[in-house]
Design a protein around this motif. Structure first.
Motif, PDB file in Angstrom:
ATOM      1  N   VAL A 358       0.818  -1.218   0.000  1.00  0.00           N
ATOM      2  CA  VAL A 358       0.000   0.000   0.000  1.00  0.00           C
ATOM      3  C   VAL A 358       0.854   1.272   0.000  1.00  0.00           C
ATOM      4  O   VAL A 358       0.357   2.365  -0.308  1.00  0.00           O
ATOM      5  N   GLN A 359       2.116   1.145   0.312  1.00  0.00           N
ATOM      6  CA  GLN A 359       3.002   2.312   0.301  1.00  0.00           C
ATOM      7  C   GLN A 359       3.552   2.616  -1.090  1.00  0.00           C
ATOM      8  O   GLN A 359       4.177   3.654  -1.296  1.00  0.00           O
ATOM      9  N   TRP A 360       3.325   1.726  -2.036  1.00  0.00           N
ATOM     10  CA  TRP A 360       3.816   1.948  -3.395  1.00  0.00           C
ATOM     11  C   TRP A 360       2.952   2.992  -4.108  1.00  0.00           C
ATOM     12  O   TRP A 360       1.734   3.081  -3.883  1.00  0.00           O
ATOM     13  N   GLN A 361       3.547   3.744  -4.972  1.00  0.00           N
ATOM     14  CA  GLN A 361       2.828   4.759  -5.740  1.00  0.00           C
ATOM     15  C   GLN A 361       2.379   4.182  -7.078  1.00  0.00           C
ATOM     16  O   GLN A 361       2.879   4.528  -8.146  1.00  0.00           O
ATOM     17  N   ILE A 362       1.428   3.274  -7.018  1.00  0.00           N
ATOM     18  CA  ILE A 362       0.858   2.659  -8.216  1.00  0.00           C
ATOM     19  C   ILE A 362      -0.657   2.605  -8.044  1.00  0.00           C
ATOM     20  O   ILE A 362      -1.165   2.732  -6.925  1.00  0.00           O
ATOM     21  N   PRO A 363      -1.428   2.412  -9.115  1.00  0.00           N
ATOM     22  CA  PRO A 363      -2.888   2.355  -8.997  1.00  0.00           C
ATOM     23  C   PRO A 363      -3.346   1.206  -8.082  1.00  0.00           C
ATOM     24  O   PRO A 363      -2.686   0.171  -7.988  1.00  0.00           O
ATOM     25  N   ALA A 364      -4.493   1.413  -7.467  1.00  0.00           N
ATOM     26  CA  ALA A 364      -5.026   0.429  -6.522  1.00  0.00           C
ATOM     27  C   ALA A 364      -5.208  -0.963  -7.139  1.00  0.00           C
ATOM     28  O   ALA A 364      -4.885  -1.964  -6.491  1.00  0.00           O
ATOM     29  N   PRO A 365      -5.715  -1.087  -8.371  1.00  0.00           N
ATOM     30  CA  PRO A 365      -5.850  -2.435  -8.937  1.00  0.00           C
ATOM     31  C   PRO A 365      -4.520  -3.178  -9.025  1.00  0.00           C
ATOM     32  O   PRO A 365      -4.459  -4.388  -8.788  1.00  0.00           O
ATOM     33  N   LEU A 366      -3.454  -2.456  -9.368  1.00  0.00           N
ATOM     34  CA  LEU A 366      -2.141  -3.102  -9.431  1.00  0.00           C
ATOM     35  C   LEU A 366      -1.646  -3.488  -8.045  1.00  0.00           C
ATOM     36  O   LEU A 366      -0.996  -4.521  -7.869  1.00  0.00           O
ATOM     37  N   LYS A 367      -1.971  -2.667  -7.049  1.00  0.00           N
ATOM     38  CA  LYS A 367      -1.616  -3.029  -5.677  1.00  0.00           C
ATOM     39  C   LYS A 367      -2.318  -4.319  -5.266  1.00  0.00           C
ATOM     40  O   LYS A 367      -1.716  -5.209  -4.642  1.00  0.00           O
ATOM     41  N   TYR A 368      -3.589  -4.425  -5.623  1.00  0.00           N
ATOM     42  CA  TYR A 368      -4.351  -5.634  -5.283  1.00  0.00           C
ATOM     43  C   TYR A 368      -3.724  -6.870  -5.928  1.00  0.00           C
ATOM     44  O   TYR A 368      -3.528  -7.896  -5.266  1.00  0.00           O
ATOM     45  N   VAL A 369      -3.401  -6.772  -7.195  1.00  0.00           N
ATOM     46  CA  VAL A 369      -2.773  -7.900  -7.894  1.00  0.00           C
ATOM     47  C   VAL A 369      -1.445  -8.257  -7.241  1.00  0.00           C
ATOM     48  O   VAL A 369      -1.125  -9.442  -7.055  1.00  0.00           O
ATOM     49  N   ALA A 370      -0.670  -7.264  -6.868  1.00  0.00           N
ATOM     50  CA  ALA A 370       0.633  -7.514  -6.244  1.00  0.00           C
ATOM     51  C   ALA A 370       0.476  -8.205  -4.892  1.00  0.00           C
ATOM     52  O   ALA A 370       1.228  -9.129  -4.569  1.00  0.00           O
ATOM     53  N   ILE A 371      -0.498  -7.765  -4.098  1.00  0.00           N
ATOM     54  CA  ILE A 371      -0.722  -8.388  -2.790  1.00  0.00           C
ATOM     55  C   ILE A 371      -1.115  -9.851  -2.957  1.00  0.00           C
ATOM     56  O   ILE A 371      -0.588 -10.746  -2.271  1.00  0.00           O
ATOM     57  N   VAL A 372      -2.045 -10.109  -3.862  1.00  0.00           N
ATOM     58  CA  VAL A 372      -2.517 -11.480  -4.075  1.00  0.00           C
ATOM     59  C   VAL A 372      -1.386 -12.367  -4.589  1.00  0.00           C
ATOM     60  O   VAL A 372      -1.156 -13.477  -4.066  1.00  0.00           O
ATOM     61  N   ALA A 373      -0.671 -11.910  -5.595  1.00  0.00           N
ATOM     62  CA  ALA A 373       0.393 -12.724  -6.198  1.00  0.00           C
ATOM     63  C   ALA A 373       1.501 -13.015  -5.188  1.00  0.00           C
ATOM     64  O   ALA A 373       1.955 -14.170  -5.061  1.00  0.00           O
ATOM     65  N   ALA A 374       1.946 -11.993  -4.466  1.00  0.00           N
ATOM     66  CA  ALA A 374       3.012 -12.200  -3.489  1.00  0.00           C
ATOM     67  C   ALA A 374       2.553 -13.096  -2.349  1.00  0.00           C
ATOM     68  O   ALA A 374       3.320 -13.944  -1.860  1.00  0.00           O
ATOM     69  N   SER A 375       1.304 -12.943  -1.927  1.00  0.00           N
ATOM     70  CA  SER A 375       0.785 -13.771  -0.835  1.00  0.00           C
ATOM     71  C   SER A 375       0.749 -15.241  -1.224  1.00  0.00           C
ATOM     72  O   SER A 375       1.165 -16.115  -0.449  1.00  0.00           O
ATOM     73  N   PHE A 376       0.270 -15.531  -2.427  1.00  0.00           N
ATOM     74  CA  PHE A 376       0.247 -16.926  -2.877  1.00  0.00           C
ATOM     75  C   PHE A 376       1.667 -17.492  -2.972  1.00  0.00           C
ATOM     76  O   PHE A 376       1.911 -18.641  -2.561  1.00  0.00           O
ATOM     77  N   ALA A 377       2.586 -16.721  -3.519  1.00  0.00           N
ATOM     78  CA  ALA A 377       3.954 -17.210  -3.674  1.00  0.00           C
ATOM     79  C   ALA A 377       4.573 -17.541  -2.320  1.00  0.00           C
ATOM     80  O   ALA A 377       5.182 -18.611  -2.138  1.00  0.00           O
ATOM     81  N   ILE A 378       4.399 -16.675  -1.354  1.00  0.00           N
ATOM     82  CA  ILE A 378       4.987 -16.912  -0.030  1.00  0.00           C
ATOM     83  C   ILE A 378       4.265 -18.037   0.694  1.00  0.00           C
ATOM     84  O   ILE A 378       4.898 -18.896   1.336  1.00  0.00           O
ATOM     85  N   MET A 379       2.940 -18.063   0.612  1.00  0.00           N
ATOM     86  CA  MET A 379       2.167 -19.129   1.264  1.00  0.00           C
ATOM     87  C   MET A 379       2.630 -20.507   0.818  1.00  0.00           C
ATOM     88  O   MET A 379       2.903 -21.392   1.645  1.00  0.00           O
ATOM     89  N   PHE A 380       2.701 -20.694  -0.494  1.00  0.00           N
ATOM     90  CA  PHE A 380       3.059 -22.023  -0.992  1.00  0.00           C
ATOM     91  C   PHE A 380       4.529 -22.333  -0.745  1.00  0.00           C
ATOM     92  O   PHE A 380       4.886 -23.500  -0.535  1.00  0.00           O
ATOM     93  N   ALA A 381       5.381 -21.324  -0.740  1.00  0.00           N
ATOM     94  CA  ALA A 381       6.788 -21.566  -0.415  1.00  0.00           C
ATOM     95  C   ALA A 381       6.938 -22.003   1.038  1.00  0.00           C
ATOM     96  O   ALA A 381       7.684 -22.945   1.347  1.00  0.00           O
ATOM     97  N   VAL A 382       6.221 -21.331   1.935  1.00  0.00           N
ATOM     98  CA  VAL A 382       6.288 -21.707   3.355  1.00  0.00           C
ATOM     99  C   VAL A 382       5.729 -23.107   3.555  1.00  0.00           C
ATOM    100  O   VAL A 382       6.292 -23.926   4.288  1.00  0.00           O
ATOM    101  N   TYR A 383       4.610 -23.396   2.883  1.00  0.00           N
ATOM    102  CA  TYR A 383       4.026 -24.733   3.029  1.00  0.00           C
ATOM    103  C   TYR A 383       4.957 -25.809   2.484  1.00  0.00           C
ATOM    104  O   TYR A 383       5.194 -26.834   3.130  1.00  0.00           O
ATOM    105  N   GLU A 384       5.504 -25.567   1.290  1.00  0.00           N
ATOM    106  CA  GLU A 384       6.332 -26.594   0.646  1.00  0.00           C
ATOM    107  C   GLU A 384       7.635 -26.838   1.394  1.00  0.00           C
ATOM    108  O   GLU A 384       8.028 -27.990   1.615  1.00  0.00           O
ATOM    109  N   PHE A 385       8.317 -25.770   1.791  1.00  0.00           N
ATOM    110  CA  PHE A 385       9.653 -25.931   2.369  1.00  0.00           C
ATOM    111  C   PHE A 385       9.672 -25.850   3.902  1.00  0.00           C
ATOM    112  O   PHE A 385      10.637 -26.297   4.521  1.00  0.00           O
TER     113      PHE A 385
END
Length: 401
Positions: A358-385
């Motif tokens: 939310v601190q990034w200076q980009i449009p809100a839709p792009l922030k939403y996509v970034a939050i979702v994508a990063a969350s999935f990547a970290i979630m599955f990495a933590v689960y897998e490893f």
């Protein structure tokens, strides 16, 4: 969160055969995975008091969120009830209670002691740029707790302590521990007669929608709890018990398939009416005992049951036999085992990603996509490893071996 086992499509009186119902696994996975999208959306919601908020928000997410809360968490409790019937049938009441304490109680304690405080700490940091308390020091305040029986089954209280998204695990464990002695105590012959009478009544069209009435009463009198995704905790108990009852006789399942289309039509109409009623009731429509607020909650609760009947009935259809294993089933099995750990992990990760993005200076839709994508990547990495690869870590996060 174990995938329940249920009956074959053929109607029969009495206990059904134990056959995998893949549509229940699909619903469960859709809800768990969908929670990442849902909680990320709350960062941009005007009305919800989420941990981290974007500078610009919108009310459009409120209706989208409503489309989820009307059925998603009720579906998880109902599916858990379905699975509980089969678990008690195979393990007995005592074995079921022990298994629930292991698979739900252990992850609950582990997550509470490790990752649960993070969203609360980030809430304080996001709300006040001058807040500089370290995370270890905040933990001392988070765990400054005492026992209280005023908010059962949530018995641990503190100024900063919360159950957070683990309220689902707390309620499911409590409901399971209520169910086990109840099943052991109730006379089996009386239960069988009551079940047979209820299942026999399902031969009439529309009877499968009648369980909405107790839900409507709870909604009208006890209100809706925003902290628990808009439903009363006692409504969730009913969904859990409904699932337990539905698993016991194939005729319930046949009735859901038969009445799925009218239930879907009724559910959509009732949900639209509930949305308008909640928006125009005035005051706090979740808790006020005024007539407009009570009517709005009745409409919402009735819509929720209709949605569940429609979803379960429409998805419960004969499927062709797959002649050989493929990549799809392997991925599907992987996600099935991951459901509970992913649920436990998801919210602290989403909040942490939102705090950064939310601190990034980009449009809100792009922030939403970034939050979702990063969350999935970290979630599955933590689960897998961090979870899946060793037996002790699988035990700590409730993964069935």
């Amino acid at each position: 969160m174990a995938a329940p086992q249920e009956s074959a499509p053929q109607p029969q009186a009495g206990p059904p055969r134990t056959v995998r119902r893949p549509e229940l696994d699909v619903i469960r996975l859709v809800v768990v995975i969908g929670l990442v999208f849902f909680h990320a959306a709350l960062v941009f919601d005007t009305r919800d008091d989420y941990y981290v908020k974007n500078a610009t928000t919108t009310e459009a997410t409120t209706w989208i969120a409503g489309l989820c809360v009307v059925w998603a968490m009720p579906a998880l409790f109902l599916i858990a009830g379905l699975g509980s019937w089969h678990s008690i049938r195979s393990r007995g009441a005592g074995g079921f209670a022990r298994e629930r304490l292991l698979r739900l109680g252990v992850p609950l304690v582990v997550a509470t002691l490790t990752i649960l405080p993070l969203p609360q700490w980030l809430r304080l940091k996001a709300a006040d740029p001058g807040y500089d308390e370290s995370y270890p020091r905040f933990l001392l305040r988070f765990f400054d707790v005492h026992l209280s029986l005023t908010d059962l089954p949530f018995v641990v209280r503190g100024e900063y302590f919360e159950s957070g998204h683990l309220w689902f695990v707390v309620l499911l464990l409590a409901f399971s521990l209520i169910l086990a002695p109840l099943v052991a105590w109730l006379p089996a012959d009386r239960v069988a007669r009551a079940r047979d009478a209820a299942a026999g009544a399902m031969a009439r069209r529309g009877v499968v929608l009648l369980p909405a009435l107790p839900l409507a009463v709870i909604g009208a009198l006890l209100g809706m709890e925003e902290s628990f995704a808009g439903w009363s905790r006692w409504a969730y108990l009913l969904f859990f018990l409904y699932g337990f009852a539905l698993a016991a006789d194939d005729r319930f399942r046949v009735a859901m398939r038969r009445d799925a289309v009218p239930a879907a039509i009724a559910g959509v109409a009732l949900f639209a009416a509930a949305g308008v009623a909640l928006d125009t009731a005035g005051g706090d429509p979740f808790t006020d005992l005024t007539l407009p607020a009570a009517v709005a909650r009745v409409l919402f609760a009735t819509a929720g049951w209709c949605w569940l009947v429609a979803i379960l009935g429409l998805l419960d259809r004969p499927r062709p036999v797959v002649p050989r294993a493929s990549d799809g089933p392997r991925v599907y099995a992987y996600l099935g085992l991951a459901a509970l750990p992913l649920y436990v992990l998801h919210q602290p990760i989403v909040v942490a990603m939102a705090y950064v993005v939310v601190q990034w200076q980009i449009p809100a839709p792009l922030k939403y996509v970034a939050i979702v994508a990063a969350s999935f990547a970290i979630m599955f990495a933590v689960y897998e490893f961090g979870v899946r690869r060793t037996r002790p870590t699988r035990l700590l996060f409730g993964v069935r071996d």
